[in-house]
Design a protein around this motif. Sequence first.
Motif, mmCIF file in Angstrom:
data_model
loop_
_atom_site.group_PDB
_atom_site.id
_atom_site.type_symbol
_atom_site.label_atom_id
_atom_site.label_comp_id
_atom_site.label_asym_id
_atom_site.label_seq_id
_atom_site.Cartn_x
_atom_site.Cartn_y
_atom_site.Cartn_z
ATOM 1 N N SER A 51 28.216 -4.748 15.500
ATOM 2 C CA SER A 51 28.491 -5.425 14.089
ATOM 3 C C SER A 51 29.887 -5.772 13.880
ATOM 4 O O SER A 51 30.670 -5.262 14.618
ATOM 5 C CB SER A 51 27.944 -4.390 13.154
ATOM 6 N N THR A 106 19.880 3.636 8.380
ATOM 7 C CA THR A 106 21.002 2.752 8.344
ATOM 8 C C THR A 106 22.247 3.693 7.536
ATOM 9 O O THR A 106 22.734 2.777 6.596
ATOM 10 C CB THR A 106 20.370 1.318 7.673
ATOM 11 N N TRP A 144 24.889 0.417 6.565
ATOM 12 C CA TRP A 144 24.900 -1.047 6.796
ATOM 13 C C TRP A 144 23.366 -1.692 6.682
ATOM 14 O O TRP A 144 22.511 -0.715 6.132
ATOM 15 C CB TRP A 144 25.190 -1.131 8.652
ATOM 16 N N ASN A 165 26.924 -5.949 7.264
ATOM 17 C CA ASN A 165 27.517 -5.461 6.247
ATOM 18 C C ASN A 165 27.787 -3.853 6.576
ATOM 19 O O ASN A 165 27.346 -2.933 5.589
ATOM 20 C CB ASN A 165 26.556 -5.435 4.999
ATOM 21 N N LEU A 166 28.410 -3.550 7.579
ATOM 22 C CA LEU A 166 28.951 -2.228 7.851
ATOM 23 C C LEU A 166 29.923 -1.958 6.999
ATOM 24 O O LEU A 166 30.985 -2.588 6.679
ATOM 25 C CB LEU A 166 29.475 -2.060 9.226
#
Length: 506
Positions: A372, A343, A310, A295-296
Amino acid sequence: MLHISWEEPTANDGPKATGYRIDYKTRDGDYTTLIDDNGQKTSYTHTALSSGETYSYKIYAKNQHGESRASNIVSEKPAGTQSPVKLTATGLSPTSARLDWFAPSDTVGLKIVSYSIERLTSNNVFLDAEKTGSSDTSSILNNLETDKEYRFRVFAHLTQGVSSPKSEPVVFTLTEDSGKNVERSPESPGSLQVTSSSHDQVSLTWNEPSNNGGTPITGYRIDVRSDGNYETIEADTGSTSRSYTHTDRVAETEYTYRVYAINKIGSGPPTTEVSVTTAAEPEEPVLAAPSSPRNLEASASSSDRIDLKWVEPADDGGARISEYRLEADSGDGFERISGGRSTTYAHMGLEQDTKYTYRVYATNSEGTSSPSVAASATTEEEEEPEDPLLRVPGFPDPDRDARYYVDRYENEPEYKAWFDSNFPEYAIEEIVGTPEELPEEEEPELTTESRLEYYNDRYSESVYKRWFDSYFGGRALEDVVPDEPSFGTCGEGTELTDGICQIIIE
């Protein structure tokens, strides 16, 4: 319980024995197979046997070609059990007493099911018996007579048979004072339970006794049994804490526990037993590189900044994430821009109106993940600063000097309110410019020749008026400019003679 052992057969350079069969019989019985294949172990312990019975054994060796002939026969009687010990009696009232004892130290591997209490005559002749119905080592006797001698003994009921010999008898007589102010050992603790267990430890809790024997509890004794008889693991905890963790246990093993309360008189009866089987040994984790971060997201917050965040990998590979490597591409290929365990990241100092693409990797002790899913954002375009002179068309008029606007701003409230509403963030001078300084005026010489009319004319000039008011601090013109003095009047003690004031001489 009987323990038998043997030596492996001589191979004579042939195949060795791969297992052993054990047959046994009782004195009047026929041989039957006890263990079909004991593996390569050359010993065996036979439990749950009857005391006084004779058991006979013979062994067969086995390999891939078959079984050998039987070994020689051995016969033996199992050892007898031990009796309950330290039987005591405590008068609770003139008609009741409590018996306490300790369990047999050896039951040849058999579990204690309950106890029986025998009443005897003064000559130790059996009268009657009462079964307690539990393995508790305490029992209350009611409906006894005062001033009468009683004699009791106890024995244990096992999963097979009973303990032998029976305990030594206890003798007591109740009186009218029995139970008064008697300090005695406490009742058994309540509700012993296993609160948690793993492959190598067991945690226990229990409640304090319902009766502490008239004196405070000072500690607890804890016993455990895993194969055979109980062993004491804590003779006296020396604490009123009602929890205990038994460590260094063996995986996949059943443990049975009991707990005693202790006061200054001694130890009371134990709790009801509680059993637990420890878990299997945990498998060693297989470590690997982590999966990709998830989920970047990238979002531009200005013309030179993009914020990123992320989610950690779904699988860390069994090892702690040590770093996230973030890379950015603005058209010339990906380059590393940060590394750390956070993150989130703020990418700053960027070009305006430019697209940036990002990807992030996770790293642990075993390696680095694949990247990612990429995320992109475009920085905002910078806006040209506003020209405040364009807010009101035609203002200010280039044909008017700054002094005109400043004077109006300072002297006309309505004009000031209009300007402030249109240019709230600016001073008047920032829009119309700075007015020229007023010319320096010399202070007038106020002589007797001065005329009030002259200064009144000057005061009607706006520049002169501002100068006068600022210099004389709001005083009226008449207070500053005197009237022309009158002539022909002399002071006291003088008189006018030929236009001259002369002293009067008497």
